[in-house]
Scaffold this active site. Structure first.
Site, PDB file in Angstrom:
ATOM      1  N   ASP A 151      21.242   7.493 -22.197  1.00 41.68           N
ATOM      2  CA  ASP A 151      21.452   6.235 -22.048  1.00 41.68           C
ATOM      3  C   ASP A 151      22.284   5.859 -20.942  1.00 41.68           C
ATOM      4  O   ASP A 151      23.169   6.487 -20.526  1.00 41.68           O
ATOM      5  CB  ASP A 151      22.195   5.442 -23.227  1.00 41.68           C
ATOM      6  N   ASP A 152      21.989   4.725 -20.536  1.00 38.25           N
ATOM      7  CA  ASP A 152      22.980   3.878 -19.245  1.00 38.25           C
ATOM      8  C   ASP A 152      22.783   4.198 -18.005  1.00 38.25           C
ATOM      9  O   ASP A 152      23.279   3.560 -17.076  1.00 38.25           O
ATOM     10  CB  ASP A 152      24.528   4.259 -19.680  1.00 38.25           C
ATOM     11  N   HIS A 167      24.105  10.619 -22.708  1.00 37.19           N
ATOM     12  CA  HIS A 167      24.235   9.493 -21.722  1.00 37.19           C
ATOM     13  C   HIS A 167      24.186  10.174 -20.220  1.00 37.19           C
ATOM     14  O   HIS A 167      24.365  11.495 -20.070  1.00 37.19           O
ATOM     15  CB  HIS A 167      25.533   8.847 -21.950  1.00 37.19           C
TER      16      HIS A 167
END
Length: 361
Positions: free
Chosen positions: A173-174, A318
């Site tokens: 993610d991100d 992440h």
């Protein structure tokens, strides 16, 4: 001689009013929270009592599944559910209800006025949910307000795939960004392991070449909003815009508009779930939270993975930018995760493949 006592009395009354006013302001600046039970689920919200009526932040109503938006031009809050749509001007004790047959707005009274407190619009909860076709009652013995929405919204949360096969999906993610993401892509390439990247729109805009590399290497992609906000605190229209802008950016950079979506922090309201259903998007969560964002070591991440992994599992990691190297453990753990889970008989697939395999069963 008689004027001085009268003047003194007036001054005393004036100061009494000021004291009472200041006391009310002080109380409201330290708002208490109340538990509200919606379809059996408890939500806590700050509240204000006015004229014996419960006022809550307007955006709280998203928990019922209704869309809630702020109309800046008319300084009002707009609520909608099915064929019902109405606006409550802030500071007024009436609503403007939209008549779909005539196309007109009809003014109707409310039990008390809406207010704005510290920039947050508060609305009379009972009036609003009743106008949305919901049932509400207060249990004096429990000190609880109960709302029955009479509104079914299909749950679209996917935490793992329903499969007995030892399939597992790595997700990140991100990103994208230009430090951790290239390292992660290299490890995945060396290990011939596909993953799925939930990307933030503004990051795609900043790092289009890294985004292209993700897709070129055969990895899956998903929508993780444009600015990574807590969707529970955003108006419905803003949530839709966050998704749309990211879809548009991905299409412009890599020619894809994925139907996989992951809410930032995994935080979402019933209204947001409804919106995802309307948009035809899958609400992808996870079954293994590595907590890598907190700076855990590779060994600590591996311990969590081995403890929580199971067939059909979705592993959350992440690839955000970090000036303090918070994700060094992520990169170090990744090849070991792949090798050690393969040794246990697991096969790594993208999330889309995982979902497709579930459908085949």
């Amino acid at each position: 001689m008689n004027k001085k006592p009268a003047f003194t009395t007036i001054c005393s009354l004036f100061f009494l009013v000021m004291i009472l006013s200041n006391t009310a302001t002080a109380n409201e600046s330290m708002l208490m929270e109340a538990p509200i039970i919606i379809d059996g689920q408890t939500f806590r919200t700050p509240y204000i009592m006015r004229d014996g009526h419960l006022l809550v932040p307007a955006i709280f109503v998203k928990n019922t599944g209704a869309y809630v938006d702020k109309n800046e031009a008319f300084h009002s809050i707009v609520f909608s559910r099915g064929e019902t749509k109405f606006a409550i001007p802030i500071g007024k004790n009436y609503s403007d209800d939209f008549d779909r047959l005539t196309g007109n707005w009809i003014r109707k009274p409310l039990a008390t006025s809406s207010i704005e407190f510290q920039g947050v619009p508060f609305i009379p909860l009972i009036d609003v949910v009743k106008k949305l076709g919901m049932n509400v009652q207060y249990d004096a013995n429990l000190g609880r307000t109960f709302i029955t929405t009479n509104f079914h919204i299909k749950s679209n949360v996917v935490r793992k795939a329903n499969t007995k096969e030892k399939l597992v999906a790595l997700t990140f993610d991100d990103g994208p960004e230009d430090y951790y993401t290239p390292q992660i892509i290299d490890v995945l390439k060396q290990k011939n392991a596909p993953a799925t990247f939930f990307v933030v729109g503004r990051q795609v805009q900043l790092f289009p070449e890294v985004m292209k590399q993700i897709v070129k290497e055969g990895h899956g992609i998903g929508n993780h909003t444009w600015n990574h906000p807590d969707l529970r605190k955003e108006w419905s229209g803003k949530v839709k815009e966050e998704i749309r802008m990211t879809q548009d950016e991905m299409e412009g950079v890599v020619g894809r508009r994925p139907h996989l979506f992951r809410p930032p922090f995994g935080a979402i309201t019933k209204s947001d779930m409804r919106l995802l259903n309307d948009l035809g998007m899958k609400n992808m969560h996870w079954s293994v939270d590595t907590l890598d964002w907190s700076g855990l070591s590779a060994d600590e991440i591996l311990e969590i993975v081995h403890r929580d992994v199971s067939p059909g599992g979705i592993i959350l990691q992440h690839n955000f930018q970090s000036n303090v190297r918070m994700l060094d453990g992520t990169v170090e753990a990744l090849p070991r995760i792949i090798d050690e889970l393969r040794a246990k008989g697991y096969t790594f697939v993208t999330l889309q493949t995982l979902l497709d395999m579930e459908q085949e069963e």
